[in-house]
Design an enzyme around this catalytic site. Sequence first.
Site, PDB file in Angstrom:
ATOM      1  CG  HIS A   7     -11.153  82.908 -49.060  1.00  0.00           C
ATOM      2  ND1 HIS A   7     -10.441  83.430 -48.014  1.00  0.00           N
ATOM      3  CD2 HIS A   7     -11.856  83.940 -49.576  1.00  0.00           C
ATOM      4  CE1 HIS A   7     -10.690  84.717 -47.909  1.00  0.00           C
ATOM      5  NE2 HIS A   7     -11.531  85.049 -48.851  1.00  0.00           N
TER       6      HIS A   7
ATOM      7  CE1 TYR B 212     -15.257  88.289 -47.296  1.00  0.00           C
ATOM      8  CE2 TYR B 212     -13.803  86.560 -48.085  1.00  0.00           C
ATOM      9  CZ  TYR B 212     -14.013  87.864 -47.690  1.00  0.00           C
ATOM     10  OH  TYR B 212     -12.962  88.735 -47.660  1.00  0.00           O
TER      11      TYR B 212
ATOM     12  CG  HIS C 275      -6.336  86.630 -39.367  1.00  0.00           C
ATOM     13  ND1 HIS C 275      -6.691  87.929 -39.654  1.00  0.00           N
ATOM     14  CD2 HIS C 275      -6.981  85.866 -40.284  1.00  0.00           C
ATOM     15  CE1 HIS C 275      -7.511  87.938 -40.690  1.00  0.00           C
ATOM     16  NE2 HIS C 275      -7.700  86.702 -41.090  1.00  0.00           N
ATOM     17  CG  PHE C 276      -8.732  81.748 -37.551  1.00  0.00           C
ATOM     18  CD1 PHE C 276      -9.256  81.072 -36.471  1.00  0.00           C
ATOM     19  CD2 PHE C 276      -7.631  81.207 -38.204  1.00  0.00           C
ATOM     20  CE1 PHE C 276      -8.692  79.901 -36.031  1.00  0.00           C
ATOM     21  CE2 PHE C 276      -7.058  80.041 -37.771  1.00  0.00           C
ATOM     22  CZ  PHE C 276      -7.592  79.379 -36.674  1.00  0.00           C
ATOM     23  CG  HIS C 277      -9.248  82.574 -32.034  1.00  0.00           C
ATOM     24  ND1 HIS C 277      -8.397  81.711 -32.682  1.00  0.00           N
ATOM     25  CD2 HIS C 277     -10.057  81.785 -31.272  1.00  0.00           C
ATOM     26  CE1 HIS C 277      -8.677  80.467 -32.328  1.00  0.00           C
ATOM     27  NE2 HIS C 277      -9.679  80.473 -31.476  1.00  0.00           N
TER      28      HIS C 277
ATOM     29  NE  ARG D  10      -3.182  77.178 -37.986  1.00  0.00           N
ATOM     30  CZ  ARG D  10      -4.175  77.243 -38.874  1.00  0.00           C
ATOM     31  NH1 ARG D  10      -3.936  77.661 -40.097  1.00  0.00           N
ATOM     32  NH2 ARG D  10      -5.394  76.907 -38.547  1.00  0.00           N
ATOM     33  NE  ARG D  11      -4.632  73.308 -38.117  1.00  0.00           N
ATOM     34  CZ  ARG D  11      -5.188  72.853 -39.212  1.00  0.00           C
ATOM     35  NH1 ARG D  11      -4.471  72.328 -40.150  1.00  0.00           N
ATOM     36  NH2 ARG D  11      -6.483  72.886 -39.366  1.00  0.00           N
TER      37      ARG D  11
HETATM   38  C1  HEM Z   1     -12.878  79.970 -24.994  1.00  0.00           C
HETATM   39  C2  HEM Z   1     -12.683  80.481 -26.170  1.00  0.00           C
HETATM   40  C3  HEM Z   1     -11.617  79.987 -27.112  1.00  0.00           C
HETATM   41  C4  HEM Z   1     -10.338  79.585 -26.833  1.00  0.00           C
HETATM   42  C5  HEM Z   1      -9.667  79.568 -25.475  1.00  0.00           C
HETATM   43  C6  HEM Z   1      -9.730  79.171 -28.067  1.00  0.00           C
HETATM   44  C7  HEM Z   1      -8.441  78.722 -28.188  1.00  0.00           C
HETATM   45  C8  HEM Z   1      -7.871  78.236 -29.340  1.00  0.00           C
HETATM   46  C9  HEM Z   1      -6.500  77.844 -29.499  1.00  0.00           C
HETATM   47  C10 HEM Z   1      -5.445  77.888 -28.411  1.00  0.00           C
HETATM   48  C11 HEM Z   1      -6.347  77.425 -30.778  1.00  0.00           C
HETATM   49  C12 HEM Z   1      -5.076  77.030 -31.486  1.00  0.00           C
HETATM   50  C13 HEM Z   1      -4.482  75.818 -31.071  1.00  0.00           C
HETATM   51  C14 HEM Z   1      -3.326  75.414 -31.942  1.00  0.00           C
HETATM   52  O1  HEM Z   1      -3.146  75.923 -33.070  1.00  0.00           O
HETATM   53  O2  HEM Z   1      -2.591  74.534 -31.486  1.00  0.00           O
HETATM   54  C15 HEM Z   1      -7.618  77.522 -31.407  1.00  0.00           C
HETATM   55  C16 HEM Z   1      -7.868  77.151 -32.714  1.00  0.00           C
HETATM   56  C17 HEM Z   1      -9.074  77.350 -33.366  1.00  0.00           C
HETATM   57  N1  HEM Z   1     -10.182  78.012 -32.855  1.00  0.00           N
HETATM   58 FE1  HEM Z   1     -10.403  78.673 -30.957  1.00  0.00          FE
HETATM   59  N2  HEM Z   1     -10.627  79.329 -29.084  1.00  0.00           N
HETATM   60  C18 HEM Z   1     -11.787  79.831 -28.533  1.00  0.00           C
HETATM   61  C19 HEM Z   1     -12.954  80.144 -29.183  1.00  0.00           C
HETATM   62  C20 HEM Z   1     -13.167  79.883 -30.512  1.00  0.00           C
HETATM   63  C21 HEM Z   1     -14.381  80.203 -31.195  1.00  0.00           C
HETATM   64  C22 HEM Z   1     -15.607  80.864 -30.591  1.00  0.00           C
HETATM   65  C23 HEM Z   1     -14.212  79.767 -32.469  1.00  0.00           C
HETATM   66  C24 HEM Z   1     -15.137  79.818 -33.655  1.00  0.00           C
HETATM   67  C25 HEM Z   1     -16.350  80.212 -33.657  1.00  0.00           C
HETATM   68  C26 HEM Z   1     -12.912  79.175 -32.580  1.00  0.00           C
HETATM   69  C27 HEM Z   1     -12.395  78.598 -33.706  1.00  0.00           C
HETATM   70  C28 HEM Z   1     -11.160  78.010 -33.814  1.00  0.00           C
HETATM   71  C29 HEM Z   1     -10.687  77.316 -34.974  1.00  0.00           C
HETATM   72  C30 HEM Z   1     -11.454  77.087 -36.280  1.00  0.00           C
HETATM   73  C31 HEM Z   1      -9.385  76.899 -34.686  1.00  0.00           C
HETATM   74  C32 HEM Z   1      -8.455  76.174 -35.631  1.00  0.00           C
HETATM   75  C33 HEM Z   1      -8.295  74.766 -35.307  1.00  0.00           C
HETATM   76  C34 HEM Z   1      -7.193  74.185 -36.133  1.00  0.00           C
HETATM   77  O3  HEM Z   1      -6.195  74.871 -36.423  1.00  0.00           O
HETATM   78  O4  HEM Z   1      -7.328  73.006 -36.507  1.00  0.00           O
HETATM   79  N3  HEM Z   1     -12.286  79.265 -31.366  1.00  0.00           N
HETATM   80  N4  HEM Z   1      -8.533  78.034 -30.533  1.00  0.00           N
HETATM   81 CU   LIG Z   2      -8.919  82.927 -47.320  1.00  0.00          CU
END
Ligand code: HEM
Ligand SMILES: [Cu+2]
Lengths: 168, 552
Positions: B222, B226, B373-375, B438-439
């Site tokens: 968490h 921050y 949410h975190f996007h 998710r995931r």
């Molecule tokens: C082109 C831009 C982006 C796209 C299309 C994208 C798409 C996605 C998708 C579809 C997931 C979820 C997949 C799943 O849960 O199966 C994901 C997870 C995630 N994204 Fe992005 N994202 C983008 C940009 C970013 C950026 C800029 C960040 C952070 C600076 C970010 C951080 C994350 C993180 C930390 C996860 C979690 C991974 C996990 O659950 O293990 N994403 N993203």
């Molecule tokens: Cu938290």
Amino acid sequence: MHMHKYEKIWMASGVGTLLVFLIVLGIGAFYQGTQPPSCMVTLDPQNVQAHEAFKEENLGLQQLGEKEYTLNVLATAFNYDFGKDEDGNNVKTIRIPAGSKVMFQATTEDVIHGFQLAGTNVNMMLEPGYISTLETTLDNPGTYTLICNEYCGTGHHLMTATVEVYEE
Amino acid sequence: MIAEKTGLGKADSKLVMSFMWVTFISLLIGGLMGLLQTLVRTGNYTLPFGIGYYQILTVHGVILGLVLTTFFIIGFQFSLMAKTVGMTHKQRQWAWVSFWVMLTGTIASAIMILLGKASVLYTFYAPLKAHPIFYFGLTFVVVGSWIACFVNFHQLYQWKKKHQGEHSPLLAFMVVINMLMWFICTLGVAATVLIQFIPWSLGLVGEINILVSRTLFWYFGHPLVYFWLLPAYMAWYAILPKIIGGKIFSDSLARLAFILFLIFSIPVGFHHQLLEPGIDPMWKYIQVVLTFAVIIPSLLTAFSMFATFEITGRQKGYTGLFGWFRHLPWKDVRFFAPFMGMVAFIPAGAGGIINASNQMNQVVHNTIWVTGHFHLTLATTVILTFFGITYWLVPVLTGRKIDKKINTLGMTQTIVWLVGMFFMSGSMHLAGLLGAPRRSAFSDYQGSAQAAEWIGYQYGQAIGGSILFIGILIMLYNFFYMTFKAPKGVEEFPIAEAPDGSEPTPLVLENWKLWIGITVVLIAFAYTIPFVDIIQNSPPGSPPFEWPIGNG
Ligand code: HEM
Ligand SMILES: [Cu+2]
Ligand SMILES: [Cu+2]
């Protein structure tokens, strides 16, 4: 430290709302008993059969009384084990009459899994060594998909089963 | 010459630029993975060369969540420290050590992920087991960041020695708060990796204690968010006012907000573990209450921002109820990008309140709502603010100027990002409410009618993802342009000042012993009893599992 009058009003109303909100959550949890699932019972993850609920013959839906059930589930990558039916086949669909009170009781033999009945509030984590329980009343008839929502490996998205809530 | 005017010498600039390079290369790699994820999840696209969905998801999470963020933040903070309190030759050498240690760790982990030996996602939950080098790599990233912490602490310490009785510059104070928080929270993840994961993955011990490892992870997880957010707040509090031609609203309140973030962002990790067995619900609730305490500094921040905007506008003579608002510099990307980040924080914050609401968490936990949410928080609020910073920081570092072209491109980039995120994050939120997990790679869940309802939203995510990827390409072009092509010149390093005649900042705000003391006491309060409880009631541990991730 100087604080502007408007800022004092802003902070006071914000913090006031927050307190009310937290009290509501607290009443929900401790007075009305809607706690997040937090079962404290442990077992040996490499010998779950030692526990009554997860013996082969006790898996699946167990009726306790009129509209009262326990569903014992053993999760492994990438399957939910509900035991076997009379013909010795693996049960893949659970059928429960609408309005039943159901205690979901589950654990995992290997890695962490999720346990989510999509479209209901049944949602909890299964962790090796712990039993997870959640009690709910299934009021609305329908076909619900049980889904693993915690990553557990290459077949994670294939880990699923069905729960049918039928009208009597 | 550059050094005199911008206050950042050649050597410092080179250091910070190295961090920026890693940031933007990460953006390209991670963004491409993101795009591929959304495509796979439509069900109409299969990855080539036998690459697995969870492999690219691990790359995406590690590269964007851990690498891009940490490199940008540490680089940006070095620039702030060099600018406000200075950096000696020795400190700069240590800063380079931190850079190389972090980069080595990143590359080591990346190789293991690319070899398919570490498809455990960026949260690497036991008992899934990755190759030991993956854990060593992460350790290097953390140790490298610690070196940066101590360089920053030393910079402020030396400045204070020379300026007895004076207040530290606001931005230096904020950097040190963020790094203190980072140091305290990474102790948790370092403990689980060094004491639990590494010996277990090497086969030196047979079993791992799952709940202990998860609790240590979330003690870090968490505050991690921050750690991402506070650098954005530094820009909002102390840089944006300068860009709009105004002053800081209140130096003391800004410091107070940061102190509150330090105190309240650590003892709250249980809100990520609300649906886990083995943790007393009473302690979950206590940490939920502490979680919500960060609303206090958030409210302070919101007030300060709009107060600065209004005061500045009125001083410029714009009257009427909203005249000051209409006359904000909407066409200056250095303002527009972070401002839109702030706007995104309104729905993002509301979603966060839902997520953390004890029993309400059950509705959304581990659904794709959380990813939506975190996007918004990380990939919009924080990232757009970082982009907004980049538009002046890179020119400052490369001795160039922002020209009209880059400003227009930057404005376009911001709008493209917002549109893409509206579709992607919006459909993630909606699908999550319907129960979509998710995931998860594409699946029809054995023909389930419920899962069929999610597919439309998965297309929505792919449309948004494609637009976002265009946004990433524009941003990379902007970065190259500012690095190599923009006209030479002297760009200002914008740092706002406190208003004239403001009351002196109370000295207690810089009583480090006091604030660190309170932080530690609160952590001890929130964690000691439940942690001892977890250890005492532990079930037998778990052996490593490799086959579920496709190994062994
Ligand atoms: C082109 C831009 C982006 C796209 C299309 C994208 C798409 C996605 C998708 C579809 C997931 C979820 C997949 C799943 O849960 O199966 C994901 C997870 C995630 N994204 Fe992005 N994202 C983008 C940009 C970013 C950026 C800029 C960040 C952070 C600076 C970010 C951080 C994350 C993180 C930390 C996860 C979690 C991974 C996990 O659950 O293990 N994403 N993203
Ligand atoms: Cu938290
Ligand atoms: Cu799974």
